[in-house]
Design a protein around this motif. Sequence first.
Motif, mmCIF file in Angstrom:
data_model
loop_
_atom_site.group_PDB
_atom_site.id
_atom_site.type_symbol
_atom_site.label_atom_id
_atom_site.label_comp_id
_atom_site.label_asym_id
_atom_site.label_seq_id
_atom_site.Cartn_x
_atom_site.Cartn_y
_atom_site.Cartn_z
ATOM 1 N N THR A 85 0.808 -1.214 0.000
ATOM 2 C CA THR A 85 0.000 0.000 0.000
ATOM 3 C C THR A 85 0.843 1.266 0.000
ATOM 4 O OG1 THR A 85 -0.146 0.084 2.429
ATOM 5 C CG2 THR A 85 -1.878 -1.139 1.252
ATOM 6 N N GLU A 111 -8.174 0.507 0.609
ATOM 7 C CA GLU A 111 -8.458 1.777 1.280
ATOM 8 C C GLU A 111 -7.166 2.500 1.631
ATOM 9 O OE1 GLU A 111 -9.808 2.541 5.721
ATOM 10 O OE2 GLU A 111 -11.467 1.768 4.507
ATOM 11 N N ASP A 114 -5.393 3.958 -1.437
ATOM 12 C CA ASP A 114 -6.071 5.147 -1.968
ATOM 13 C C ASP A 114 -5.904 6.369 -1.086
ATOM 14 O OD1 ASP A 114 -6.940 3.737 -4.162
ATOM 15 O OD2 ASP A 114 -8.925 3.309 -3.329
#
Length: 115
Positions: A85, A111, A114
């Motif tokens: 991530t 999530e 982003d």
Amino acid sequence: MPLNAQVSRGQGGRGETHRLIFQRTRVALVGSAVMALTRDALIQYLEDKARVDLSSVDDETELFSSGMVDSFAMVDLLVFLEKHTGTKMGPEDITLENLDSVGRILAFAAEQADA
């Protein structure tokens, strides 16, 4: 203190430069997209680290609260998610709501990527 390094990568005859920032165990690519985490990659990673067969689990099967995967694998999973991530996980992120099933882990990773 971060250590900066320049990396050149040729693409179609012209070079692109990405700046890498190294901080402790975290590496983030600046100016480049983070690779999305797939279900297959997650299952393979968990199988390798936890040494269990997860081929029959669905996206809602409880992994940690059922004891199928132990808390030692959780630590490795957090490092794995940080790499995928490009973010740093905090104590508030380490919950069964975020990490207790394949579906929850994938949703959480998306999530975080982003954010």
